[in-house]
Design an enzyme around this catalytic site. Structure first.
Site, PDB file in Angstrom:
ATOM      1  N   TYR A  96      34.282  22.546  40.114  1.00 38.53           N
ATOM      2  CA  TYR A  96      34.195  23.333  41.309  1.00 38.53           C
ATOM      3  C   TYR A  96      33.956  24.843  41.304  1.00 38.53           C
ATOM      4  O   TYR A  96      33.197  25.488  41.894  1.00 38.53           O
ATOM      5  CB  TYR A  96      35.131  22.912  42.347  1.00 38.53           C
ATOM      6  CG  TYR A  96      34.595  21.429  43.153  1.00 38.53           C
ATOM      7  CD1 TYR A  96      33.886  21.445  44.382  1.00 38.53           C
ATOM      8  CD2 TYR A  96      35.061  20.447  42.594  1.00 38.53           C
ATOM      9  CE1 TYR A  96      33.572  20.357  44.891  1.00 38.53           C
ATOM     10  CE2 TYR A  96      34.735  19.179  43.226  1.00 38.53           C
ATOM     11  CZ  TYR A  96      34.060  19.142  44.491  1.00 38.53           C
ATOM     12  OH  TYR A  96      33.590  17.970  45.089  1.00 38.53           O
ATOM     13  N   GLU A 138      37.888  12.623  46.520  1.00 37.49           N
ATOM     14  CA  GLU A 138      37.537  12.102  45.442  1.00 37.49           C
ATOM     15  C   GLU A 138      38.534  11.897  44.328  1.00 37.49           C
ATOM     16  O   GLU A 138      38.437  10.479  43.750  1.00 37.49           O
ATOM     17  CB  GLU A 138      36.553  13.102  44.576  1.00 37.49           C
ATOM     18  CG  GLU A 138      35.237  13.356  45.248  1.00 37.49           C
ATOM     19  CD  GLU A 138      34.577  14.836  44.971  1.00 37.49           C
ATOM     20  OE1 GLU A 138      34.865  15.445  43.873  1.00 37.49           O
ATOM     21  OE2 GLU A 138      33.812  15.178  45.635  1.00 37.49           O
ATOM     22  N   TYR A 209      21.232   3.759  41.289  1.00 40.90           N
ATOM     23  CA  TYR A 209      20.534   2.828  41.662  1.00 40.90           C
ATOM     24  C   TYR A 209      21.501   1.769  42.587  1.00 40.90           C
ATOM     25  O   TYR A 209      22.597   1.312  41.938  1.00 40.90           O
ATOM     26  CB  TYR A 209      19.959   2.087  40.527  1.00 40.90           C
ATOM     27  CG  TYR A 209      18.980   2.904  39.769  1.00 40.90           C
ATOM     28  CD1 TYR A 209      17.706   3.118  40.540  1.00 40.90           C
ATOM     29  CD2 TYR A 209      19.314   3.456  38.528  1.00 40.90           C
ATOM     30  CE1 TYR A 209      16.606   3.709  39.827  1.00 40.90           C
ATOM     31  CE2 TYR A 209      18.343   4.097  37.968  1.00 40.90           C
ATOM     32  CZ  TYR A 209      17.003   4.400  38.672  1.00 40.90           C
ATOM     33  OH  TYR A 209      16.040   5.196  38.082  1.00 40.90           O
ATOM     34  N   GLY A 276       9.575  -1.016  50.732  1.00 42.78           N
ATOM     35  CA  GLY A 276       9.545  -0.525  49.387  1.00 42.78           C
ATOM     36  C   GLY A 276      10.765  -0.975  48.321  1.00 42.78           C
ATOM     37  O   GLY A 276      11.356  -2.132  48.804  1.00 42.78           O
ATOM     38  N   VAL A 277      11.557  -0.242  47.652  1.00 42.66           N
ATOM     39  CA  VAL A 277      12.341  -0.462  46.892  1.00 42.66           C
ATOM     40  C   VAL A 277      13.777  -0.381  47.685  1.00 42.66           C
ATOM     41  O   VAL A 277      14.866  -0.909  46.927  1.00 42.66           O
ATOM     42  CB  VAL A 277      12.437   0.539  45.754  1.00 42.66           C
ATOM     43  CG1 VAL A 277      12.919   1.967  46.311  1.00 42.66           C
ATOM     44  CG2 VAL A 277      13.382  -0.126  44.500  1.00 42.66           C
ATOM     45  N   GLY A 278      13.587  -0.159  48.847  1.00 46.97           N
ATOM     46  CA  GLY A 278      14.660  -0.466  49.822  1.00 46.97           C
ATOM     47  C   GLY A 278      15.210  -1.725  49.886  1.00 46.97           C
ATOM     48  O   GLY A 278      16.322  -1.792  50.467  1.00 46.97           O
ATOM     49  N   THR A 280      16.351  -3.360  47.940  1.00 47.36           N
ATOM     50  CA  THR A 280      17.196  -3.887  46.648  1.00 47.36           C
ATOM     51  C   THR A 280      18.728  -3.944  47.290  1.00 47.36           C
ATOM     52  O   THR A 280      19.285  -5.058  46.928  1.00 47.36           O
ATOM     53  CB  THR A 280      17.425  -2.981  45.500  1.00 47.36           C
ATOM     54  OG1 THR A 280      17.683  -1.632  46.018  1.00 47.36           O
ATOM     55  CG2 THR A 280      16.052  -2.913  44.645  1.00 47.36           C
ATOM     56  N   PRO A 281      19.211  -3.071  48.068  1.00 49.17           N
ATOM     57  CA  PRO A 281      20.599  -3.334  48.493  1.00 49.17           C
ATOM     58  C   PRO A 281      20.640  -4.534  49.520  1.00 49.17           C
ATOM     59  O   PRO A 281      21.586  -5.166  49.724  1.00 49.17           O
ATOM     60  CB  PRO A 281      21.098  -2.085  49.151  1.00 49.17           C
ATOM     61  CG  PRO A 281      19.875  -1.326  49.525  1.00 49.17           C
ATOM     62  CD  PRO A 281      18.680  -1.858  48.387  1.00 49.17           C
ATOM     63  N   PHE A 395      20.164   7.942  50.685  1.00 53.44           N
ATOM     64  CA  PHE A 395      19.910   8.195  49.069  1.00 53.44           C
ATOM     65  C   PHE A 395      19.221   9.360  49.082  1.00 53.44           C
ATOM     66  O   PHE A 395      19.075  10.307  49.906  1.00 53.44           O
ATOM     67  CB  PHE A 395      19.095   6.881  48.590  1.00 53.44           C
ATOM     68  CG  PHE A 395      19.969   6.319  47.651  1.00 53.44           C
ATOM     69  CD1 PHE A 395      20.890   6.798  46.841  1.00 53.44           C
ATOM     70  CD2 PHE A 395      20.005   4.703  47.538  1.00 53.44           C
ATOM     71  CE1 PHE A 395      21.897   5.772  45.861  1.00 53.44           C
ATOM     72  CE2 PHE A 395      20.701   4.148  46.917  1.00 53.44           C
ATOM     73  CZ  PHE A 395      21.534   4.803  46.120  1.00 53.44           C
ATOM     74  N   GLY A 396      18.987   9.580  47.716  1.00 52.80           N
ATOM     75  CA  GLY A 396      18.096  10.962  47.333  1.00 52.80           C
ATOM     76  C   GLY A 396      18.984  11.977  46.579  1.00 52.80           C
ATOM     77  O   GLY A 396      18.823  11.884  45.437  1.00 52.80           O
TER      78      GLY A 396
END
Length: 405
Positions: A96, A138, A209, A276-278, A280-281, A395-396
């Site tokens: 940090y 965290e 992923y 699309g690949v969305g 997967t979850p 995401f992203g």
């Protein structure tokens, strides 16, 4: 760390500048930091630097933080998302100060403000306040992972035990710990970070992923879309490396499953909306619900795709429907061709669907490109679905861009 009234006023005074020049500032910051600290290139995905996603995301975050400096509770969900992303990349407290130093110098240099100025002092206090919040959040996540049976902190070696082609773009990778240690249970919808050596860069690169199956005692499954370059987008470093260079038996690095996009109410009516690949979850969530075998629960699986070649894993839904009369599917395809029996030729429009597919009392989960998710969210709100029943996988770039949402 508490900011003084004067410091808050100074941070807020930069809001107009951040709106106009925020991306310019964050581009400069990332270039400065990664030049001065090249070891961080293995933490920050360079693909997101190349396509400008990370600078835009951080610019949104800095702006949102300044706008909410007196009501940080508004950023609670976004802070949680960022903390999960950081833990998935093994971000540590000692990193940090490096980020902070480069960010503050960037503000000074781009805005032409002396480092000794009152404004930089205010932003120093503001950055430390946010850093303290994230570090504490965290630390709790790391502690929870470490105490979970089979859980771990940081990067761990896994081996690829199977590789299955799902479509012209998507391939599934089945991963097991290289030391054959047990796997932790995860919540459907969560993700892992994968780190591989990228030949063209000569360094390791991480990518997150979604896990594309329900809990299994022997493996994790991820289904990776190969990001093919075109005039608007460069090819994906990690996805291309996985598709072209990693085979069964090869090893890569993985972090413990995490993430806030999860199945919240396993026994409630559920609508899964993806593109699309969305998908997967959504498969992970659907497989979890299928195992529950609750005949009184209505499940709608709504998916959008470009054409039959890129459609992945949809045959699995069709097969599940044979044993799940409570599962209803709807497919919108822009170019289905003769071989694909889509419910609609064209883009998904939720207002066109039969109301039985969109129960008023259901939880709604959305995953796909950001424009798609925003469109479906707005469509659901137009259909009077409460915001509290809508969940999106943001995401992203680590969730930063969602601070301003």
């Amino acid at each position: 760390m508490q900011l003084t009234t004067r410091q808050i006023e100074l941070v807020q005074s930069t809001i107009p500048t951040l709106k106009e020049h925020g991306v310019e500032l964050t581009r400069y910051f990332y270039n400065r930091m990664l030049t001065n600290n090249p070891d961080l290139k293995e933490i920050f995905n360079l693909g997101n630097q190349r396509n400008d996603a990370q600078p835009h995301a951080l610019a949104s975050a800095v702006l949102a933080y300044a706008q909410n400096i007196t009501k940080l509770q508004n950023l609670g969900d976004a802070v949680s998302q960022i903390a999960h992303r950081h833990v998935s990349l093994d971000i540590q407290p000692d990193q940090y100060p490096i980020v902070g130093t480069n960010l503050l110098h960037s503000i000074s240099e781009v805005l032409n403000v002396p480092m000794e100025s009152e404004l930089i002092e205010a932003w120093t206090a503001a950055y430390q306040q946010l850093a303290d919040i994230l570090i504490t959040t965290e630390a709790n996540l790391y502690k929870k992972q470490d105490k979970t049976e089979g859980g771990w902190n940081g990067w761990k070696k896994f081996k690829i035990v199977d590789k299955q082609i799902e479509s012209s773009e998507i391939t599934s990778f089945y991963l097991q710990p290289a030391d054959n240690s047990p796997l932790p249970e995860y919540k459907p919808g969560q993700y892992i970070s994968v780190r591989v050596m990228v030949p063209q860069l000569g360094i390791r690169q991480p990518r997150q992923y979604s896990l594309s199956d329900s809990n299994h005692p022997n493996y994790f499954r991820i289904s990776v879309k190969k990001e093919i370059g075109d005039k608007q987008h460069a090819e994906g470093y990690v996805s291309t490396t996985l598709h072209e260079h990693y085979q069964i038996g090869d090893e890569l690095e993985v972090t413990n499953p995490t993430g806030t996009f999860i199945l919240h109410h396993p026994h409630k009516n559920t609508v899964l909306i993806s593109a699309g690949v969305g998908i997967t979850p959504m498969i992970a969530i659907l497989n979890t619900l299928a195992a529950e075998k609750n005949p009184h629960q209505q499940i709608s699986f709504i998916h959008a795709c470009r054409n039959s070649n890129v459609l992945a894993m949809y045959q699995h839904i069709t097969e599940l429907q044979q044993s799940m009369p409570n599962l209803h599917s709807y497919l919108a395809c822009e170019n289905p061709g003769k071989e694909l029996a889509a419910d609609k030729t064209g883009r998904l429009n939720l207002s066109e669907l039969d109301s039985s597919l969109l129960p008023a009392d259901a939880d709604y989960y959305i995953c796909g490109p950001i424009e798609f998710m925003h469109a479906q969210y707005q469509a659901l709100r137009d259909l009077q679905i409460p915001q509290s029943q809508i969940f999106m996988e943001l995401f992203g770039t680590g969730g930063f861009s969602q601070l301003a949402a």
